[in-house]
Design a protein around this motif. Structure first.
Motif, PDB file in Angstrom:
ATOM      1  N   TRP A 140     -39.372  38.396  -1.463  1.00 51.76           N
ATOM      2  CA  TRP A 140     -39.439  36.961  -1.780  1.00 51.76           C
ATOM      3  C   TRP A 140     -38.110  36.247  -1.564  1.00 51.76           C
ATOM      4  CZ3 TRP A 140     -41.893  40.363  -5.403  1.00 51.76           C
ATOM      5  CH2 TRP A 140     -43.289  40.303  -5.349  1.00 51.76           C
ATOM      6  N   CYS A 141     -38.199  34.978  -1.250  1.00 50.96           N
ATOM      7  CA  CYS A 141     -37.033  34.093  -1.148  1.00 50.96           C
ATOM      8  C   CYS A 141     -37.389  32.773  -1.814  1.00 50.96           C
ATOM      9  CB  CYS A 141     -36.683  33.817   0.311  1.00 50.96           C
ATOM     10  SG  CYS A 141     -36.075  35.283   1.147  1.00 50.96           S
ATOM     11  N   VAL A 142     -36.364  32.042  -2.230  1.00 46.89           N
ATOM     12  CA  VAL A 142     -36.615  30.737  -2.858  1.00 46.89           C
ATOM     13  C   VAL A 142     -37.241  29.796  -1.832  1.00 46.89           C
ATOM     14  CG1 VAL A 142     -35.495  28.721  -3.905  1.00 46.89           C
ATOM     15  CG2 VAL A 142     -34.773  31.047  -4.522  1.00 46.89           C
ATOM     16  N   PRO A 160     -35.308  28.390   8.447  1.00 42.85           N
ATOM     17  CA  PRO A 160     -36.018  28.073   9.702  1.00 42.85           C
ATOM     18  C   PRO A 160     -35.760  29.040  10.863  1.00 42.85           C
ATOM     19  CG  PRO A 160     -34.227  26.526   9.313  1.00 42.85           C
ATOM     20  CD  PRO A 160     -34.344  27.347   8.074  1.00 42.85           C
ATOM     21  N   TYR A 161     -34.747  29.914  10.722  1.00 45.75           N
ATOM     22  CA  TYR A 161     -34.413  30.851  11.806  1.00 45.75           C
ATOM     23  C   TYR A 161     -34.884  32.276  11.504  1.00 45.75           C
ATOM     24  CZ  TYR A 161     -30.907  31.952   8.341  1.00 45.75           C
ATOM     25  OH  TYR A 161     -30.309  32.295   7.158  1.00 45.75           O
ATOM     26  N   CYS A 162     -35.483  32.471  10.332  1.00 46.75           N
ATOM     27  CA  CYS A 162     -35.678  33.836   9.824  1.00 46.75           C
ATOM     28  C   CYS A 162     -37.063  34.391  10.141  1.00 46.75           C
ATOM     29  CB  CYS A 162     -35.477  33.819   8.310  1.00 46.75           C
ATOM     30  SG  CYS A 162     -35.863  35.406   7.554  1.00 46.75           S
ATOM     31  N   GLY A 164     -32.851  45.455   0.469  1.00 50.48           N
ATOM     32  CA  GLY A 164     -32.767  44.329   1.392  1.00 50.48           C
ATOM     33  C   GLY A 164     -33.949  43.393   1.232  1.00 50.48           C
ATOM     34  N   GLY A 165     -33.882  42.285   1.979  1.00 44.29           N
ATOM     35  CA  GLY A 165     -34.953  41.327   1.782  1.00 44.29           C
ATOM     36  C   GLY A 165     -35.218  40.481   2.996  1.00 44.29           C
ATOM     37  N   GLY A 166     -35.828  39.390   2.611  1.00 45.67           N
ATOM     38  CA  GLY A 166     -35.979  38.739   1.339  1.00 45.67           C
ATOM     39  C   GLY A 166     -34.662  38.545   0.564  1.00 45.67           C
TER      40      GLY A 166
HETATM   41  S1  SF4 Z   1     -34.523  36.646   4.102  1.00 46.84           S
HETATM   42 FE1  SF4 Z   1     -32.594  35.521   4.033  1.00 46.84          FE
HETATM   43  S2  SF4 Z   1     -32.625  34.463   5.972  1.00 46.84           S
HETATM   44 FE2  SF4 Z   1     -34.723  35.067   5.582  1.00 46.84          FE
HETATM   45  S3  SF4 Z   1     -35.692  33.366   4.488  1.00 46.84           S
HETATM   46 FE3  SF4 Z   1     -34.861  34.737   2.983  1.00 46.84          FE
HETATM   47  S4  SF4 Z   1     -32.856  33.896   2.498  1.00 46.84           S
HETATM   48 FE4  SF4 Z   1     -33.481  33.031   4.430  1.00 46.84          FE
END
Ligand code: SF4
Ligand SMILES: C[S@@+](CC[C@H](N)C(=O)[O-])C[C@H]1O[C@@H](n2cnc3c(N)ncnc32)[C@H](O)[C@@H]1O
Length: 392
Positions: free
Chosen positions: A26-28, A32-34, A81-83
């Protein structure tokens, strides 16, 4: 086309180091590049305690299904790692490591890295992560330029980023990686060098310096930003490398620069070691007596949580004729390459079958004439794709 000899003999998994990758999906907000397997956290900024507990429990159950694959080995490094793994509390990680260690021992001084996002740290003092057993941080700064942070859709400010590095250091973390990207939309040479300068001055002990790539299935792919010209990109690369060298950093892999130890976890990937993998979409690689296997866990968090333990979507043997390329593609990314015996130890194949290609590459000045180490020359490193073609 390579001609392969038969398998040398049975592989010995116990002779190959074993790492563990843990994925936090998960991410907040999605950048746009991920194109990583990351999904917006349900319901806003924080991960609910309920979901945290549910996911951690699922990770442990997932791990239990992989114990046999360890074949009696200890875990030599862990990478979370993530996320955005810093959405999970330090208490949660403490519980997780305790549970995992009930099933498999970790080596003494096991490197445990957490990827942390400077925008999610206000609720978690770094001291607590250190206390939980995490001994290396990888902070996703990307840039110290406010405009670029906005264009990259990051949730943190320049101050958040600087504070995160300072707090990590004063909490007692001796190993702090900073992730930076360059070649950002409309970035100038000076701006890219300034990002490196700040990371160095803030006390990063390791810098992962990636050139921005535009990946399919991202916002940047659909609405392409204006990127720096090729000339600016090559100036950034050249002068950035020189800046890091002058600042005392050693380049040990394409994008990895260290002032202290390398990331042992990543080195294990590149030297074709084994790794278990738990969490949504996590990829693993394990060696059995009869060959090398790759596997992947189900990708979407909701599917991962629907059935515990979550299923593997595949568990496949790597074809024998793909192993030379796979091994070289990883090992030759390392500036120091890999010890020659690792080739047979980790693929089960006889290095003799590669001798014609090795000889030719040495004669062309692309591989070093070193009988003990598989390593490219400066020239070979620059034209790695041409070197790797010889192993297809
Ligand atoms: S993994 Fe990192 S780069 Fe990808 S959306 Fe989440 S915060 Fe952004
Ligand atoms: C697995 S990502 C996630 C780290 C963390 N979630 C973050 O973004 O802060 C690891 C690193 O890969 C790099 N990265 C991600 N997408 C990239 C892209 N399209 N091009 C180049 N580097 C990228 C970023 O530097 C990022 O910190």
């Amino acid at each position: 086309m390579l001609k392969l000899s038969n398998f040398l003999s049975d592989l010995v998994p116990q002779s190959i180091p074993l790492s563990l990758y843990v994925h936090m999906p998960w991410c907040v907000r999605k950048c746009p590049y991920c194109d990583f397997n990351s999904h917006t956290v349900p319901g806003g900024k924080q991960l609910s305690l309920e979901l945290e507990n549910e996911y951690l429990y699922a990770l442990v159950e997932d791990f239990k299904t992989q114990i046999d694959l360890a074949q009696g080995r200890k875990i030599s490094s862990v990478f979370i790692g993530g996320g955005t793994p810093s959405l999970i509390s330090a208490k949660g990680y403490q519980w997780l490591f305790h549970q995992l260690k009930q099933h498999i021992e970790f080596i003494e001084d096991c490197e445990i890295t957490l990827e942390a996002n400077p925008g999610t740290l206000e609720h978690q003092p770094f001291e607590d992560y250190l206390q939980a057993g995490i001994n290396r941080l990888s902070i996703g700064v990307q840039t110290f330029n406010t405009e670029h942070l906005k264009k990259l859709g990051r949730i943190h400010s320049v101050d958040n980023a600087m504070l995160a590095i300072q707090q990590a250091k004063s909490a007692g973390f001796q190993r702090v990686n900073v992730d930076l990207m360059h070649g950002l939309p409309e970035q100038t040479l000076e701006q890219a060098l300034y990002d490196l300068k700040l990371a160095v001055e803030q006390g990063a002990t390791h810098i992962s310096w990636y050139q921005l790539t535009i990946e399919p299935n991202t916002v940047f792919f659909r609405t392409k930003p204006v990127l720096p010209s090729d000339n600016i990109l090559s100036d950034i690369q050249e002068q950035g490398e020189q800046y890091l060298i002058d600042a005392g950093f050693i380049n040990y892999e394409v994008s990895a620069w260290r002032k202290e130890k390398p990331s042992m976890h990543n080195v294990n990937y590149w030297q074709f070691g084994d790794y278990l993998a738990i969490g949504a979409g996590a990829h693993g690689k394990v060696t059995k007596e009869d060959g090398v296997y790759r596997f992947q866990k189900t990708r979407l968090p909701k599917d991962y949580l629907e059935k515990t333990p979550a299923p593997m979507v595949n568990f496949e043997k790597v074809a024998e004729d793909e192993l030379p390329f796979e091994f070289m593609m990883n090992a030759l990314r390392l500036k120091e390459g890999a010890p020659m015996p690792y080739y047979s130890q980790r693929t089960g194949l006889d290095i003799e079958a590669l001798q014609p290609s090795l000889l030719q590459l040495r004669q062309q000045g692309l591989l070093l004439k070193d009988e003990k180490q598989l390593v490219s020359t400066e020239q070979g490193y620059r034209f790695l794709n041409a070197v790797l073609e010889k192993f297809l």
